[in-house]
Write an enzyme that holds these catalytic residues in place. Structure first.
Site, mmCIF file in Angstrom:
data_model
loop_
_atom_site.group_PDB
_atom_site.id
_atom_site.type_symbol
_atom_site.label_atom_id
_atom_site.label_comp_id
_atom_site.label_asym_id
_atom_site.label_seq_id
_atom_site.Cartn_x
_atom_site.Cartn_y
_atom_site.Cartn_z
ATOM 1 N N THR A 185 0.941 -1.197 0.133
ATOM 2 C CA THR A 185 0.040 -0.001 0.088
ATOM 3 C C THR A 185 0.922 1.202 -0.013
ATOM 4 O O THR A 185 0.213 2.266 -0.086
ATOM 5 C CB THR A 185 -1.040 -0.280 1.261
ATOM 6 O OG1 THR A 185 -0.338 -0.018 2.446
ATOM 7 C CG2 THR A 185 -2.239 -1.121 1.116
ATOM 8 N N ASP A 186 2.249 1.148 0.023
ATOM 9 C CA ASP A 186 2.941 2.277 0.210
ATOM 10 C C ASP A 186 4.157 2.103 -0.920
ATOM 11 O O ASP A 186 5.461 2.381 -0.320
ATOM 12 C CB ASP A 186 3.258 2.633 1.604
ATOM 13 C CG ASP A 186 4.255 4.015 1.683
ATOM 14 O OD1 ASP A 186 3.950 4.842 0.678
ATOM 15 O OD2 ASP A 186 4.805 4.257 2.494
ATOM 16 N N LEU A 187 3.979 1.716 -1.999
ATOM 17 C CA LEU A 187 5.224 1.227 -2.891
ATOM 18 C C LEU A 187 5.656 2.482 -3.496
ATOM 19 O O LEU A 187 5.115 3.469 -4.166
ATOM 20 C CB LEU A 187 4.619 0.213 -3.924
ATOM 21 C CG LEU A 187 5.695 -0.258 -4.912
ATOM 22 C CD1 LEU A 187 6.641 -1.114 -4.078
ATOM 23 C CD2 LEU A 187 5.099 -0.979 -6.181
#
Length: 236
Positions: A166-168
């Site tokens: 979710t935080d690539l």
């Protein structure tokens, strides 16, 4: 083998191939400092401490909230069950990714400390040797096309394992001295069925490149992301 240890209100999961005594204050940075084994640190949402174990270096991270709510409740989370704590979820997710052949840090130990209706959490995981994140690398030099190909392939491996990062972003993609690509920081990430989230991961990553291009003038151009996406698509 993964073991579980209950110590008062603390639950600890640990890899007994690396940690022989879970009763040590493994998650206390001052303990490592007293042992003379702190080898560095990194600042972000709090401080990540790098410590020297017998055969590897490890990253010690205390879970902290971000945003406005994080200013009010810095590091406490609502408790539902030990298996649903953020530390053990990331610990187990890293194990699943490794089993799927994805290059991620090896989880070493995780802790959840329950206090009333809330808990605090910590994670000790492998520090990838001789690795830099893409921001640091691209500030100095452009990457060859083959590396974007490798990055696309590694993201595809992660998505083939149905893991939604979710935080690539380019702070969370590392390249080591052997030009091996690693993906890190799986807090609040999870396995889930196919969906739009896979394209959303890629969109988020591209926005990260664009952000750092404007902010730090990294050596990057949009056509290089096309190489990444093509490699990603061919590996799905």
């Amino acid at each position: 083998m993964i073991q579980r240890s209950q110590q008062g209100n603390s639950t600890i999961w640990f890899d007994d191939e690396i940690i022989s005594d879970p009763t040590l204050p493994l998650f206390d940075a001052s303990y490592w400092q007293e042992q003379g084994k702190v080898v560095g640190s990194a600042s972000g949402r709090g401080t990540t401490w790098f410590v020297q174990l017998d055969d590897m270096q490890a990253a010690l991270r205390h879970y902290r909230r971000g945003g406005l709510f994080g200013k009010l409740v810095e590091d406490h989370y609502w408790f539902t069950s030990t298996e649903q704590t953020r530390s053990v979820q990331e610990f187990n997710l890293l194990r699943a990714l490794i089993q799927s052949g994805v290059n991620v840090p090896r989880p070493i130990a995780a802790r959840a400390v329950k206090s009333g209706l809330t808990y605090q959490a910590d994670l000790l995981s492998e520090r990838i040797p001789n690795a830099k994140d893409l921001v640091s690398i691209l500030q100095e030099n452009p990457l060859p096309e083959v590396m974007y190909h490798k990055i696309g392939q590694e993201i595809a491996k992660m998505h083939n394992a149905n893991v939604n990062h979710t935080d690539l972003n380019i702070h969370n993609i590392l390249i080591d001295g052997q030009e091996k690509v690693w993906i890190i920081d799986f807090d609040k990430c999870c396995q889930q069925p196919d969906g739009d989230w896979k394209q959303n991961n890629l969109n988020r990553l591209k926005r990260s490149f664009l952000k750092e291009l404007n902010k730090r003038q990294i050596h990057w151009k949009e056509s290089e992301f096309d190489v990444l996406e093509k490699a990603y698509s061919s590996s799905r």
